[in-house]
Structure formats: C-alpha cells, structure tokens
Design a protein around this motif. Structure first.
Motif, mmCIF file in Angstrom:
data_model
loop_
_atom_site.group_PDB
_atom_site.id
_atom_site.type_symbol
_atom_site.label_atom_id
_atom_site.label_comp_id
_atom_site.label_asym_id
_atom_site.label_seq_id
_atom_site.Cartn_x
_atom_site.Cartn_y
_atom_site.Cartn_z
ATOM 1 N N MET A 408 0.848 -1.197 0.000
ATOM 2 C CA MET A 408 0.000 0.000 0.000
ATOM 3 C C MET A 408 0.877 1.238 0.000
ATOM 4 O O MET A 408 2.067 1.169 0.324
ATOM 5 C CB MET A 408 -0.913 0.016 1.238
ATOM 6 C CG MET A 408 -0.136 -0.028 2.555
ATOM 7 S SD MET A 408 -1.173 0.024 4.013
ATOM 8 C CE MET A 408 -1.626 1.754 4.031
ATOM 9 N N PRO A 409 0.302 2.403 -0.361
ATOM 10 C CA PRO A 409 1.069 3.655 -0.282
ATOM 11 C C PRO A 409 1.415 3.985 1.167
ATOM 12 O O PRO A 409 0.766 3.510 2.102
ATOM 13 C CB PRO A 409 0.084 4.691 -0.857
ATOM 14 C CG PRO A 409 -0.926 3.908 -1.613
ATOM 15 C CD PRO A 409 -1.039 2.591 -0.931
ATOM 16 N N HIS A 415 -10.070 6.808 2.449
ATOM 17 C CA HIS A 415 -10.200 5.461 1.880
ATOM 18 C C HIS A 415 -11.180 4.636 2.705
ATOM 19 O O HIS A 415 -11.558 5.016 3.809
ATOM 20 C CB HIS A 415 -8.839 4.770 1.848
ATOM 21 C CG HIS A 415 -8.191 4.647 3.195
ATOM 22 N ND1 HIS A 415 -7.697 5.743 3.882
ATOM 23 C CD2 HIS A 415 -7.955 3.578 4.007
ATOM 24 C CE1 HIS A 415 -7.191 5.351 5.040
ATOM 25 N NE2 HIS A 415 -7.345 4.036 5.142
ATOM 26 N N VAL A 416 -11.565 3.509 2.163
ATOM 27 C CA VAL A 416 -12.426 2.565 2.876
ATOM 28 C C VAL A 416 -11.596 1.323 3.200
ATOM 29 O O VAL A 416 -10.985 0.734 2.308
ATOM 30 C CB VAL A 416 -13.652 2.166 2.041
ATOM 31 C CG1 VAL A 416 -14.484 1.111 2.792
ATOM 32 C CG2 VAL A 416 -14.503 3.375 1.718
ATOM 33 N N LEU A 440 -8.529 -0.203 0.987
ATOM 34 C CA LEU A 440 -7.423 -0.900 1.638
ATOM 35 C C LEU A 440 -7.994 -2.168 2.280
ATOM 36 O O LEU A 440 -8.919 -2.097 3.085
ATOM 37 C CB LEU A 440 -6.772 -0.027 2.716
ATOM 38 C CG LEU A 440 -5.726 -0.723 3.607
ATOM 39 C CD1 LEU A 440 -4.534 -1.183 2.778
ATOM 40 C CD2 LEU A 440 -5.276 0.200 4.731
ATOM 41 N N VAL A 441 -7.442 -3.308 1.916
ATOM 42 C CA VAL A 441 -7.939 -4.601 2.407
ATOM 43 C C VAL A 441 -6.998 -5.138 3.483
ATOM 44 O O VAL A 441 -5.774 -5.032 3.359
ATOM 45 C CB VAL A 441 -8.055 -5.626 1.258
ATOM 46 C CG1 VAL A 441 -8.513 -6.986 1.788
ATOM 47 C CG2 VAL A 441 -9.024 -5.116 0.193
ATOM 48 N N ILE A 442 -7.586 -5.692 4.540
ATOM 49 C CA ILE A 442 -6.802 -6.402 5.555
ATOM 50 C C ILE A 442 -7.167 -7.883 5.463
ATOM 51 O O ILE A 442 -8.337 -8.241 5.578
ATOM 52 C CB ILE A 442 -7.100 -5.885 6.976
ATOM 53 C CG1 ILE A 442 -6.855 -4.388 7.066
ATOM 54 C CG2 ILE A 442 -6.230 -6.617 7.993
ATOM 55 C CD1 ILE A 442 -7.202 -3.788 8.422
ATOM 56 N N HIS A 455 -4.297 -7.990 -8.725
ATOM 57 C CA HIS A 455 -5.200 -6.916 -9.157
ATOM 58 C C HIS A 455 -4.745 -5.540 -8.674
ATOM 59 O O HIS A 455 -5.502 -4.558 -8.814
ATOM 60 C CB HIS A 455 -6.612 -7.200 -8.655
ATOM 61 C CG HIS A 455 -7.227 -8.451 -9.223
ATOM 62 N ND1 HIS A 455 -7.555 -8.585 -10.550
ATOM 63 C CD2 HIS A 455 -7.542 -9.639 -8.634
ATOM 64 C CE1 HIS A 455 -8.069 -9.788 -10.767
ATOM 65 N NE2 HIS A 455 -8.064 -10.450 -9.618
ATOM 66 N N GLN A 456 -3.534 -5.473 -8.092
ATOM 67 C CA GLN A 456 -2.967 -4.199 -7.644
ATOM 68 C C GLN A 456 -3.869 -3.486 -6.640
ATOM 69 O O GLN A 456 -4.043 -2.268 -6.674
ATOM 70 C CB GLN A 456 -2.710 -3.294 -8.851
ATOM 71 C CG GLN A 456 -1.689 -3.839 -9.847
ATOM 72 C CD GLN A 456 -0.278 -3.875 -9.250
ATOM 73 O OE1 GLN A 456 0.256 -2.854 -8.859
ATOM 74 N NE2 GLN A 456 0.331 -5.057 -9.207
ATOM 75 N N ILE A 457 -4.458 -4.257 -5.731
ATOM 76 C CA ILE A 457 -5.316 -3.695 -4.688
ATOM 77 C C ILE A 457 -4.491 -3.525 -3.415
ATOM 78 O O ILE A 457 -3.876 -4.487 -2.946
ATOM 79 C CB ILE A 457 -6.527 -4.611 -4.413
ATOM 80 C CG1 ILE A 457 -7.369 -4.767 -5.683
ATOM 81 C CG2 ILE A 457 -7.379 -4.054 -3.272
ATOM 82 C CD1 ILE A 457 -8.471 -5.795 -5.547
ATOM 83 N N PRO A 458 -4.430 -2.326 -2.833
ATOM 84 C CA PRO A 458 -3.655 -2.131 -1.594
ATOM 85 C C PRO A 458 -4.157 -3.044 -0.475
ATOM 86 O O PRO A 458 -5.367 -3.193 -0.280
ATOM 87 C CB PRO A 458 -3.905 -0.656 -1.254
ATOM 88 C CG PRO A 458 -4.301 -0.035 -2.553
ATOM 89 C CD PRO A 458 -5.049 -1.078 -3.305
ATOM 90 N N TYR A 459 -3.218 -3.647 0.253
ATOM 91 C CA TYR A 459 -3.628 -4.546 1.331
ATOM 92 C C TYR A 459 -2.558 -4.610 2.417
ATOM 93 O O TYR A 459 -1.399 -4.247 2.206
ATOM 94 C CB TYR A 459 -3.908 -5.953 0.796
ATOM 95 C CG TYR A 459 -2.663 -6.744 0.449
ATOM 96 C CD1 TYR A 459 -2.044 -7.571 1.397
ATOM 97 C CD2 TYR A 459 -2.094 -6.660 -0.816
ATOM 98 C CE1 TYR A 459 -0.902 -8.282 1.074
ATOM 99 C CE2 TYR A 459 -0.957 -7.366 -1.143
ATOM 100 C CZ TYR A 459 -0.361 -8.177 -0.194
ATOM 101 O OH TYR A 459 0.783 -8.882 -0.491
#
Length: 572
Positions: A408-409, A415-416, A440-442, A455-459
C-alpha cells in the motif's frame, strides 16, 4: 425378528437421549456435543444400562464418522488446502514426532511404560487429535473457513492419513526389527489407494454422479452418494487404513464437480443424525467408578496431555509464520486426544502392548479431553490477547502480531478499509473500485493476498483484529470500515479496537447470527448487515414487484425493515 426389534429399540433410545441431552446443553448455552456425550454415559453400560447391544450402536456410530469426514471432503477446497499445505504436512509430522518422543521419554522415566515399544505406543495414541470433535465445534462456531479453522483441519486430516501408517506398523512394535518393512508396506498401500482415487475422481465418479443426477430422482442420487461414501470408506478399512481417510477422499472426489452442493445438501441430515450416535458412543465408554477411583491421576493426565500438546503445537504454528493469536487458537483446538485413539488403544490392548487398566485410563482421559475442547477453544482468543499484557513478553510477542506484508502507499486518506477478502469482501471491493473509491484490504490468507497483488489492490497481510495491524491501516483518516470476517469473535474484537482508535469512524459489520445484530449495534457499529435477511429482502422485493406493488411502497417497506434492524422479520 427379536434381534431386529432390539436394534431399533436401542437406536431409538440413543437418539432420544441425544435429543434430550443436546436440548439441555443448548438451553444451558453449552455445545450440544456435551449433551450427546452425557446422554451416552446415561444410557450406556456404565449408566442405566438401557441398551441391549452396545456394539451394534458403536457400529452405527462409525457411519457417523464416515459422513462427518465425507461432508468435510465435499466442502473442503483444494485451493484452500494449498495455502496451508506446508503446515499440514511438515507441521503434522513435527507434532506427531515430538509428541511421541516426549510421551515416550516421560512415561519411561516415570515408570508408566515398561519399555521403549510401550512408550512409543502411548506417544502415538496421545499424539492424535479429534477431527470429528474439532470439525463439529468449528461448524457450530461458524469458523470452518477461518485461517485457524483451515490450519486445524489440515493438520487433523494429515493425522488421519498418518493413522493408516500407524495401524499398519502397530503389530511390528512387538517385534521392532520389522518396523521398516511394515512401514514400507503401509506407505505402498496409501500410494496405491491415492492413485486409484485420483483416477476414479477424474474419469469415473463425475460420470456416475452425473448419470444419477440426470434421472432427476432424489432417492437414486442419495443412494449413489451414500454408496460412494461408505464404499470408499470400507475399501480403506480393508486395506488397513482408516475409515475416516476413505470417507474424506470420497468427499474430495465430488468436491470439484458441479453436483457438490446438491450432494452436501442431501448428506447433511444423515451426517448430523449419525454423528450424534458417534458422540453418544464415546460417552458410553466413560466409566464413572473408574473416574472416581483414579480422579487425581486422570486429572493429571488430562492437564499433561492438553497443556503439553498445546506447548508443542504453539511453536510449530509460529514457526510457519502465523500470528500469535492464530497459533494459540490452533494449539488449543487440537490439544485433545482423538477418537481414533480409542481404536489404537483397543488394538494395543489386544496386542498386549498395554494393560487393561492403562486402556481404561486412556479411554477416560480421552473422553474428558474431548469434552473440554469447546471450552478451551472459547478461551483461546482471550488468552492470546492477555499474553500481550504480560510484562517482559510484550516486546517479544509484537513480532508475531505485526503485519507480515504491506502492499500500500505510505500515506492514505479518505479510503475505505475492508477487513476480510472472502466472498463478501470481494464484492464490497469491486463495488467501491467500480465507483472510483480508494480501498485498503486487511487479510491473513496468502491465497487472497496473491489475488490482491495480482489486481494491484492495496492490502495489509495480518490479523484484522490485531492492534499493530490496525495502526498501519490509517483508520484516523479513513472514510469507513467494512468488516466481512468469517469469525464472530474476531469481528467483535476488531470493532472494539477500531473504534478505540477512531471513535467517529463509520463502521458497517456483517453479522453471523441474529443475536449479534443488537450487540454489534450497541458496540458502536453504524450499520449491521445480516446476509440471510438481506437475501430475504431482495426476494421479497422481487415478489412485491411481481404482485404489482408500487416501487415507492416497496422501498419504504424494505427501508423500514432495515431501519428497525430487521426486528419485524426476526424469528420469534
């Protein structure tokens, strides 16, 4: 005819007692499993002796074990197994080996074992855990698909696979020089069986099940499924392997075909019926007189086994990179003695590896550990949290709670945060991304993390309810938090900790059961969603449209239900 009537009477007595015991346990807010065990004790040979032929009930109980493992096989995802395959294979071997070695050493030193062969045998018996009891407990708690649930089941299934090898080499303990040959034969049997099972699942079973499904006859389909389950289970039994292993493999044969869900729906009522027989049959083995006369020794053995196995499993799970909380829950979940240890103990008595007194003590100790398992699992998350407050341990334990990977950045705002990337979490993320909102996924699943990276999703990779993980999620600058975790306990803990960090955060929570809705709302959740109720609302929406209701009226009805926290449609 008299024999048939006797079996029917015994069957009715056990089921009736199980219903009564399960109902009483439920009213006392205890797992129904405890009620089944108590009912077996009451009607069995050490209770009121209401059964004329206990051996026939025990034979029927084996069907319960087969259906339990068959249903698990149908539900079990090979993709999910891959993410815990290392700890399933290496971890289970370490656990069995270390437990066997420790028990053999202790029993020989204390004089409980007459020699090395007996010490090894006792170690093997105590090293096995209960797939049936853990599976039942996880199912009741809704934790089958959690990370700790998957790890526990993976280790337990590996133990069941090892049971075949253990049973094959057991006679060789009388003649230690034959162990290598017996081990080789057992491994050969397993390899041949697995090869045949793979071939059947690829070319034969899908076509057979498809043919029976095409008849559109529920009876034929169910009979075909039962025949497959019991047929494969009996095949493994005839090879000297475990019935549980065969039933599980039979379930795996169906798990990847189109009719898996239909199969599971048909088998579940049979599974629950015969599983109650199995747990009642365990209760029949408990001798109250033996418990009273050897109470001190048995309590010591129970503590030694459950604490000892937990201390062995804990560092093994940590060694594979899992968090402290996951390690504690897993170690508390599989620290009992398994139901198949009854089989091993009986075989050891038959082979004169142990005395009758030792056999009876093993039965009592095993039964008590099975009873205590749900309670230990309940206390595990709280114990893991309490470790973080012990002076001197905090710094050491922080590395087991810290996020393992952050993708993540460095700075995020507006953000959600989505906790959990299962089926519900994935839908939430897709909806938000389609509208251009930062997410942002945990998540603590490596398989899910791989999809997120793809999928380039921040996590953040870690336990969502960990304080250290939440510190990295920038909750103070987030717009909202969506909790879509499969574990109710983790959901509650995450909600509490998230609001302590950001009291004004808008939190929406997925509820697992009706009773959680009000509790989560009182804890501070802005919105609590119950998936079953939401599905019912959508069905009702469609039906009202079909019946000609106005769109505005439909919206007002559904909005009123949601505003009232589903109160008007909750079951009475």
């Amino acid at each position: 005819m008299a024999t048939e009537q006797s079996l029917i009477l015994d069957f009715t007595i056990v089921l009736g007692a199980a219903v009564a015991g399960g109902y009483l346990a439920n009213r006392l807010r205890q797992p129904v499993l405890l009620g089944y065990l108590a009912s077996g004790l009451i009607v069995g040979p050490f209770g009121f002796k209401l059964l004329s032929d206990v051996s026939q009930i025990k034979s029927l109980a084996e069907i319960g074990v087969a259906f339990l493992l068959f249903a698990l096989g149908v539900e079990f995802s090979l993709a999910e197994l891959k993410r815990v395959k290392d700890i399933a294979l290496q971890g289970s071997l370490l656990q069995i080996g270390l437990t066997t070695a420790l028990v053999a050493f202790v029993t020989i030193i204390l004089g409980w074992a007459s020699g090395l062969s007996q010490g090894i045998f006792l170690g093997v018996v105590l090293s096995l855990s209960s797939t049936a009891v853990v599976l039942k407990t996880l199912t009741e708690r809704g934790e089958i698909n959690t990370l700790h649930g998957q790890i526990m089941l993976a280790i337990l299934i590996a133990q069941d696979l090892a049971l075949g090898v253990i049973l094959a080499i057991l006679p060789a303990l009388q003649q230690p020089e034959n162990i290598a040959l017996a081990l080789g034969i057992a491994i050969l049997k397993i390899l041949v069986f697995v090869a045949v099972a793979i071939a059947l699942s690829k070319w034969i079973v899908p076509r057979l099940i498809s043919s029976f499904a095409a008849t559109e006859s529920n009876e034929l389909f169910l009979l075909a499924v039962i025949a497959l389950c019991l047929g494969v289970a009996l095949t493994t039994a005839s090879l000297g392997l475990s019935i549980a292993m065969g039933a599980f493999v039979a379930g795996l044969m169906i798990s990847e075909i189109d009719y898996a869900d239909q199969t599971l729906a048909k088998v579940l009522p049979l599974r629950d019926t015969f599983a109650s027989l199995f747990f009642a049959s365990i209760g029949m083995l408990i001798d109250p007189v033996l418990l009273i006369h050897n109470l001190g020794l048995i309590i010591g053995l129970v503590l030694l086994v459950m604490v000892g196995k937990a201390l062995i499993v804990l560092p093994i799970v940590l060694r594979f990179g899992y968090s402290l909380k996951t390690a504690v829950v897993v170690s508390f979940g599989i620290n009992q003695i398994g139901e198949f240890s009854f089989v091993l103990a009986l075989e050891g008595w038959r082979l004169e590896l142990i005395s009758q007194q030792t056999y009876l003590l093993l039965l009592a100790t095993t039964a008590i550990t099975l009873v205590l398992t749900p309670m230990w699992l309940d206390s595990a998350p709280h114990l893991a949290d309490s470790f973080n407050h012990i002076p001197g341990l905090t710094k050491f334990l922080r590395r087991f709670s810290a996020p393992k990977t952050i993708f993540m950045p460095e700075r995020m705002s507006n953000h959600v945060v989505v906790a959990g990337y299962g089926r519900v979490g994935q839908v939430i993320v897709k909806i938000l991304q389609s509208q251009g909102y930062p997410v942002l996924v945990i998540e603590n699943s490596e398989a899910a993390a791989q999809r997120l990276r793809l999928h380039q999703i921040p996590y953040i990779f870690g336990d969502a309810d960990s304080e250290l993980v939440l510190e990295k999620a920038h909750l103070q600058t987030a717009k909202a938090l969506a909790i879509a975790l499969p574990d109710p306990a983790s959901t509650r803990l995450l909600l509490k900790r998230a609001l302590s960090i950001a009291p004004q955060l808008d939190v929406i929570v997925r509820s697992h059961i009706d009773s959680e809705i009000d509790f989560l709302t009182q804890m501070g959740a802005r919105e609590v969603v119950q998936p079953e109720f939401e599905a019912a609302l959508e069905l009702g929406n469609h039906l009202l449209k079909t019946l000609g209701a106005e769109e505005s009226h439909i919206r007002s009805v559904i909005n009123a239900i949601r505003t009232d926290k589903y109160m008007s449609i909750r079951p009475e």
